[in-house]
Design an enzyme around this catalytic site. Structure first.
Site, PDB file in Angstrom:
ATOM      1  N   ARG A  63     -89.043 -35.487  38.813  1.00 26.81           N
ATOM      2  CA  ARG A  63     -87.808 -35.738  38.066  1.00 26.81           C
ATOM      3  C   ARG A  63     -88.084 -35.905  36.572  1.00 26.81           C
ATOM      4  O   ARG A  63     -87.287 -35.527  35.736  1.00 26.81           O
ATOM      5  CB  ARG A  63     -87.046 -36.946  38.605  1.00 26.81           C
ATOM      6  CG  ARG A  63     -85.641 -36.977  38.015  1.00 26.81           C
ATOM      7  CD  ARG A  63     -84.710 -38.124  38.447  1.00 26.81           C
ATOM      8  NE  ARG A  63     -84.886 -38.557  39.788  1.00 26.81           N
ATOM      9  CZ  ARG A  63     -85.544 -39.674  40.146  1.00 26.81           C
ATOM     10  NH1 ARG A  63     -86.056 -40.458  39.216  1.00 26.81           N
ATOM     11  NH2 ARG A  63     -85.671 -40.008  41.398  1.00 26.81           N
ATOM     12  N   TYR A 116     -68.503 -29.047  20.250  1.00 31.48           N
ATOM     13  CA  TYR A 116     -68.231 -28.394  21.533  1.00 31.48           C
ATOM     14  C   TYR A 116     -67.319 -29.336  22.340  1.00 31.48           C
ATOM     15  O   TYR A 116     -67.510 -30.555  22.330  1.00 31.48           O
ATOM     16  CB  TYR A 116     -69.559 -28.134  22.245  1.00 31.48           C
ATOM     17  CG  TYR A 116     -69.405 -27.756  23.689  1.00 31.48           C
ATOM     18  CD1 TYR A 116     -68.611 -26.680  24.067  1.00 31.48           C
ATOM     19  CD2 TYR A 116     -70.039 -28.490  24.690  1.00 31.48           C
ATOM     20  CE1 TYR A 116     -68.465 -26.341  25.408  1.00 31.48           C
ATOM     21  CE2 TYR A 116     -69.901 -28.152  26.027  1.00 31.48           C
ATOM     22  CZ  TYR A 116     -69.103 -27.077  26.374  1.00 31.48           C
ATOM     23  OH  TYR A 116     -68.945 -26.748  27.691  1.00 31.48           O
ATOM     24  N   ASP A 188     -76.965 -30.912  16.816  1.00 29.85           N
ATOM     25  CA  ASP A 188     -77.028 -29.905  17.862  1.00 29.85           C
ATOM     26  C   ASP A 188     -77.284 -28.569  17.164  1.00 29.85           C
ATOM     27  O   ASP A 188     -76.444 -28.072  16.410  1.00 29.85           O
ATOM     28  CB  ASP A 188     -75.700 -29.908  18.631  1.00 29.85           C
ATOM     29  CG  ASP A 188     -75.697 -28.939  19.799  1.00 29.85           C
ATOM     30  OD1 ASP A 188     -76.343 -27.888  19.700  1.00 29.85           O
ATOM     31  OD2 ASP A 188     -75.009 -29.220  20.790  1.00 29.85           O
ATOM     32  N   LYS A 213     -78.180 -21.063  25.872  1.00 30.15           N
ATOM     33  CA  LYS A 213     -77.678 -20.077  24.914  1.00 30.15           C
ATOM     34  C   LYS A 213     -78.838 -19.236  24.351  1.00 30.15           C
ATOM     35  O   LYS A 213     -79.506 -18.571  25.094  1.00 30.15           O
ATOM     36  CB  LYS A 213     -76.866 -20.815  23.842  1.00 30.15           C
ATOM     37  CG  LYS A 213     -75.868 -21.833  24.429  1.00 30.15           C
ATOM     38  CD  LYS A 213     -74.809 -21.157  25.246  1.00 30.15           C
ATOM     39  CE  LYS A 213     -73.818 -22.024  26.001  1.00 30.15           C
ATOM     40  NZ  LYS A 213     -73.902 -23.430  26.052  1.00 30.15           N
TER      41      LYS A 213
HETATM   42  C1  4LM Z   1     -69.475 -22.607  24.853  1.00 28.48           C
HETATM   43  N1  4LM Z   1     -71.101 -24.369  24.971  1.00 28.48           N
HETATM   44  O1  4LM Z   1     -69.225 -23.010  23.710  1.00 28.48           O
HETATM   45  P1  4LM Z   1     -74.597 -26.589  28.473  1.00 28.48           P
HETATM   46  N2  4LM Z   1     -73.840 -27.815  22.635  1.00 28.48           N
HETATM   47  C2  4LM Z   1     -73.161 -26.749  22.164  1.00 28.48           C
HETATM   48  C3  4LM Z   1     -72.510 -25.885  23.051  1.00 28.48           C
HETATM   49  O2  4LM Z   1     -71.863 -24.837  22.550  1.00 28.48           O
HETATM   50  C4  4LM Z   1     -72.583 -26.143  24.440  1.00 28.48           C
HETATM   51  C5  4LM Z   1     -73.284 -27.264  24.894  1.00 28.48           C
HETATM   52  C6  4LM Z   1     -73.914 -28.067  23.964  1.00 28.48           C
HETATM   53  C7  4LM Z   1     -70.336 -23.495  25.684  1.00 28.48           C
HETATM   54  C8  4LM Z   1     -70.351 -23.476  27.064  1.00 28.48           C
HETATM   55  C9  4LM Z   1     -69.342 -22.907  27.933  1.00 28.48           C
HETATM   56  C10 4LM Z   1     -73.085 -26.531  20.702  1.00 28.48           C
HETATM   57  C11 4LM Z   1     -71.891 -25.281  25.380  1.00 28.48           C
HETATM   58  C12 4LM Z   1     -73.402 -27.615  26.350  1.00 28.48           C
HETATM   59  O3  4LM Z   1     -73.480 -25.633  28.811  1.00 28.48           O
HETATM   60  O4  4LM Z   1     -74.460 -27.903  29.187  1.00 28.48           O
HETATM   61  O5  4LM Z   1     -75.958 -26.002  28.600  1.00 28.48           O
HETATM   62  O6  4LM Z   1     -74.469 -26.899  26.891  1.00 28.48           O
HETATM   63  O7  4LM Z   1     -69.061 -21.530  25.295  1.00 28.48           O
END
Ligand code: 4LM
Length: 401
Positions: A63, A116, A188, A213
């Site tokens: 973990r 986000y 971020d 991403k």
């Molecule tokens: C989107 N984004 O925008 P996980 N930080 C940023 C993000 O854009 C995202 C996350 C964290 C999108 C997802 C559907 C700047 C996500 C969250 O999806 O948990 O890996 O990351 O399209």
């Protein structure tokens, strides 16, 4: 090799491909093995106890750490220029593990107004339930940020470029303001990746990624990461990951992110060149109301963007004449470009933040935070640019037919 060349720090792509792994350590295997194991054998009961007490270093249970994950963490740390890294199961896993670790009831967090949607919800609907005060302010306004900071502020949190409107925030200025009240600056860096922007060089304390991403880069996994000082990263691993979230990355996923990193620099160049060309094309189009792309001269924070980024990145947002009604017709007419949330993939993706990624904001919040209902976000992929442009052009024609 001359000693001068030997002493030079290897370049970004070289580190992304080689750092931290010697094939001789694994039977000569060119690519690092995937350790699919949940637990580790102790040589003796005493050794197990010593490992648990932290008196001996080694692997204990999957973990908190696994060798494939550890290699990914070494690479992420070196690429971001941080002391240590933690890789977890998703971007939200990285954000929540970090925030649950660093914040307690009575603390204050100051966050930028464009995040986000689920990060915004975690702050405003999640942490507030547990006695954390969250202040949402415009980080492009130094006066507003300074007014929101108090002696109880534990951290400031932002994205740059921000999702979905690409507002660029001055990382050095925000970090300096946070440090004046003893708070940590957390950014971020998902939209740029370390290939285009390394926040720690600008004074930021902790860097977060959705590795789903650009780092993974192929739309086939979910993963997240935290990079920063060793003591904080260890604390997030041993509290935030081990018992607060349990959001462990699978060894197979860690392997896939490692594979993605090998082409990160190349891919970011291509994403950026194509997105810049498409942004310029759309800006000149008579049916397009506005385009936001950090490398356009018309971009409000263009000077800050050029100071802290080395290219404009793969994301752009825009609004069409006629607002979302024509925007929907445009999206539905696209044939090559895929209607999907997420970003940073080989495929060009398009989505409507107000009804999708940013539906967690109320309509009033979106209006106040610069996320218009007509805003369309595009993640420009790795296809040949003329093919993307042709598709966008025919969809624009169809939207106004
Ligand atoms: C989107 N984004 O925008 P996980 N930080 C940023 C993000 O854009 C995202 C996350 C964290 C999108 C997802 C559907 C700047 C996500 C969250 O999806 O948990 O890996 O990351 O399209």
């Amino acid at each position: 090799m001359s000693s001068e060349r030997r002493n030079r720090t290897p370049g970004f792509a070289t580190r992304a491909i080689h750092h931290g792994y010697d094939p001789a350590s694994a039977l000569g295997a060119l690519t690092a093995p995937i350790y699919m194991t949940s637990t580790y054998a102790f040589e003796s009961a005493e050794e197990g106890g010593a490992l648990f007490r932290g008196e001996k270093s080694g692997y204990v249970y999957g973990r908190t750490r696994n060798p494939t994950q550890a290699l990914l963490e070494d690479r992420l740390a070196i690429l971001e220029g941080g002391e240590a890294a933690l890789a977890v199961a998703s971007g939200m896993g990285a954000i929540s593990a970090t925030l649950w670790t660093l914040l307690s009831a009575g603390d204050e967090a100051v966050v930028d107004e464009t995040l986000y949607g689920n990060t915004y919800a975690l702050f405003t609907k999640g942490l507030t339930r547990f006695g954390v005060t969250v202040r949402v302010v415009d980080f492009t306004d130094p006066g507003a940020l300074a007014a929101a900071l108090t002696s109880r502020t534990k951290l400031v949190y932002f994205e740059t470029p921000a999702n979905p409107n690409l507002r660029v925030i001055d990382m050095a200025a925000v970090s300096a303001a946070a440090h004046r009240v003893g708070a940590k600056a957390i950014v971020d860096n998902t939209f740029c990746s370390p290939a285009l922007q390394r926040p720690i060089e600008h004074g930021v304390d902790l860097v977060i990624h959705s590795a789903t991403k650009f780092l993974g880069g192929h739309g086939d996994l979910l993963a997240g990461a935290l990079i920063g000082p060793k003591d904080i990263v260890t604390q997030v691993r041993m509290h935030g990951l081990r018992y607060l979230t349990g959001a462990t990355i699978s060894p197979l996923t860690a392997f896939l992110v490692l594979r993605g990193l090998k082409t990160l620099e190349l891919r970011m160049e291509r994403h950026s060149t194509s997105a810049h060309a498409l942004a310029r094309h759309l800006e000149g189009h008579r049916r397009v109301r506005w385009v936001a792309y950090p490398w356009l001269q018309s971009f409000p924070q263009a000077a800050v963007a050029r100071r802290q980024m080395s290219a404009g990145g793969g994301l752009l947002s825009f609004e069409l004449d006629g607002g979302i009604a024509t925007g929907m017709r445009f999206m539905n007419a696209l044939e090559l470009v895929t209607r999907a949330v997420s970003l940073g993939d080989a495929e060009t993706l398009v989505q409507h933040p107000a009804s999708m990624t940013h539906a967690q904001y109320t309509a009033e919040e979106r209006a106040a935070h610069g996320i218009s209902d007509g805003l369309i976000r595009m993640s420009v992929g790795l296809e040949n640019l003329p093919d993307i442009q042709d598709d966008v052009e025919q969809a624009l024609e169809a939207a106004y037919a």
